[in-house]
Scaffold this motif. Sequence first.
Motif, PDB file in Angstrom:
ATOM      1  N   GLU A  67      93.487  59.100  30.121  1.00 16.34           N
ATOM      2  CA  GLU A  67      93.730  60.052  29.042  1.00 16.34           C
ATOM      3  C   GLU A  67      93.003  61.375  29.224  1.00 16.34           C
ATOM      4  OE1 GLU A  67      92.827  57.986  25.449  1.00 16.34           O
ATOM      5  OE2 GLU A  67      94.652  56.753  25.532  1.00 16.34           O
ATOM      6  N   SER A  68      91.911  61.370  29.952  1.00 13.93           N
ATOM      7  CA  SER A  68      91.159  62.608  30.162  1.00 13.93           C
ATOM      8  C   SER A  68      91.656  63.406  31.371  1.00 13.93           C
ATOM      9  CB  SER A  68      89.667  62.286  30.356  1.00 13.93           C
ATOM     10  OG  SER A  68      89.476  61.476  31.511  1.00 13.93           O
ATOM     11  N   GLU A  69      92.625  62.871  32.083  1.00 13.06           N
ATOM     12  CA  GLU A  69      93.132  63.550  33.270  1.00 13.06           C
ATOM     13  C   GLU A  69      94.107  64.659  32.887  1.00 13.06           C
ATOM     14  OE1 GLU A  69      92.182  63.120  36.329  1.00 13.06           O
ATOM     15  OE2 GLU A  69      90.943  61.323  36.042  1.00 13.06           O
ATOM     16  N   PRO A  70      93.933  65.860  33.428  1.00 14.76           N
ATOM     17  CA  PRO A  70      94.848  66.965  33.111  1.00 14.76           C
ATOM     18  C   PRO A  70      96.285  66.620  33.468  1.00 14.76           C
ATOM     19  CG  PRO A  70      92.916  67.754  34.306  1.00 14.76           C
ATOM     20  CD  PRO A  70      92.862  66.264  34.368  1.00 14.76           C
ATOM     21  N   GLY A  71      97.187  66.926  32.553  1.00 13.45           N
ATOM     22  CA  GLY A  71      98.608  66.735  32.809  1.00 13.45           C
ATOM     23  C   GLY A  71      99.128  65.354  32.512  1.00 13.45           C
ATOM     24  N   ILE A  72      98.264  64.446  32.053  1.00 11.58           N
ATOM     25  CA  ILE A  72      98.681  63.059  31.823  1.00 11.58           C
ATOM     26  C   ILE A  72      98.507  62.685  30.357  1.00 11.58           C
ATOM     27  CG2 ILE A  72      98.262  60.627  32.364  1.00 11.58           C
ATOM     28  CD1 ILE A  72      97.358  61.407  35.118  1.00 11.58           C
ATOM     29  N   THR A  73      99.561  62.136  29.773  1.00 12.45           N
ATOM     30  CA  THR A  73      99.462  61.474  28.479  1.00 12.45           C
ATOM     31  C   THR A  73      99.799  59.994  28.701  1.00 12.45           C
ATOM     32  OG1 THR A  73     101.771  61.967  27.925  1.00 12.45           O
ATOM     33  CG2 THR A  73     100.098  63.532  27.174  1.00 12.45           C
ATOM     34  N   THR A  74      99.308  59.146  27.830  1.00 12.71           N
ATOM     35  CA  THR A  74      99.491  57.709  28.044  1.00 12.71           C
ATOM     36  C   THR A  74     100.265  57.082  26.893  1.00 12.71           C
ATOM     37  OG1 THR A  74      97.390  57.112  27.003  1.00 12.71           O
ATOM     38  CG2 THR A  74      97.354  57.580  29.371  1.00 12.71           C
ATOM     39  N   ARG A  75     100.904  55.976  27.219  1.00 11.87           N
ATOM     40  CA  ARG A  75     101.657  55.234  26.218  1.00 11.87           C
ATOM     41  C   ARG A  75     101.686  53.760  26.618  1.00 11.87           C
ATOM     42  NH1 ARG A  75     106.296  55.860  22.746  1.00 11.87           N
ATOM     43  NH2 ARG A  75     106.865  53.766  22.094  1.00 11.87           N
ATOM     44  N   ARG A  76     101.207  52.893  25.739  1.00  6.80           N
ATOM     45  CA  ARG A  76     101.316  51.471  26.012  1.00  6.80           C
ATOM     46  C   ARG A  76     102.789  51.077  25.961  1.00  6.80           C
ATOM     47  NH1 ARG A  76     102.099  46.507  24.012  1.00  6.80           N
ATOM     48  NH2 ARG A  76     100.832  44.793  24.875  1.00  6.80           N
ATOM     49  N   LEU A  77     103.235  50.357  26.971  1.00  4.79           N
ATOM     50  CA  LEU A  77     104.635  49.956  27.031  1.00  4.79           C
ATOM     51  C   LEU A  77     104.750  48.633  27.763  1.00  4.79           C
ATOM     52  CD1 LEU A  77     107.640  50.796  26.521  1.00  4.79           C
ATOM     53  CD2 LEU A  77     107.623  51.713  28.864  1.00  4.79           C
TER      54      LEU A  77
END
Length: 247
Positions: A48-58
């Motif tokens: 989540e702290s990485e630039p350009g990345i959003t996360t989603r549980r799937l």
Amino acid sequence: MTERLKGQRAVVTAAAQGIGRATALAFAREGAEVIATDINAERLAELESEPGITTRRLDVRDGAAIAAFAQETGRADILFNCAGFVHSGTIMDCTEEEFDFAFELNVKSMYRMVRAFLPAMIDGGGGSIVNIASVASSVIAAPNRFVYGASKAAVIGLTKSVAADFVGQGIRANAICPGTVESPSLEDRMRATGDLDAARLAFAARQPMGRLGRPEEIAALAVYLAAPESGFVTGQAVSIDGGWTNI
């Protein structure tokens, strides 16, 4: 960073560790807007702290969840399907439950993801689909990998069919076929043998280069197949295996 994927949106499955994680990071470094997914929310949160990345549980075994996720996400330019599981054993060792689980996770998850994201890809003028298969299904049959090899062979068939059916609509679909690659899941399998060092040596020896592959090396190939520079490449099962299947 060369921004080879600038302005593109990429969806990555199994991004919490291993090849999926390395690929999500590589896509982001190349300028893509990355949506990283995994069933392991705790490990996924590390991105989540990485630039350009959003996360989603799937959970890629949940068709309704995938459909809702695709609806929320909208168009993706790149779809990277990495979720999978390695079962050991011959056909005589494989129970019906294990057979069903392997095809559910290794194949049907990709079917669901492609079906969910393909329409918007087509409407937007095209896109690149990259699926993780295995050299254990493309060129050789690895011993004691019956259902894994069978399911990964199905991934190649799925990939080639999508490539053939939608090539005229701007869709490219390719499969990456890795050899043995360092990952937490491989570490678990090696430990399960009871002799970690011997297992590591045996796995490394399968590759003529004498070492395991690195997730970042697979990710580099994924970037190429996702990027415009590979625009004339579709329907391919590309081996990256330290020479295992060619030497």
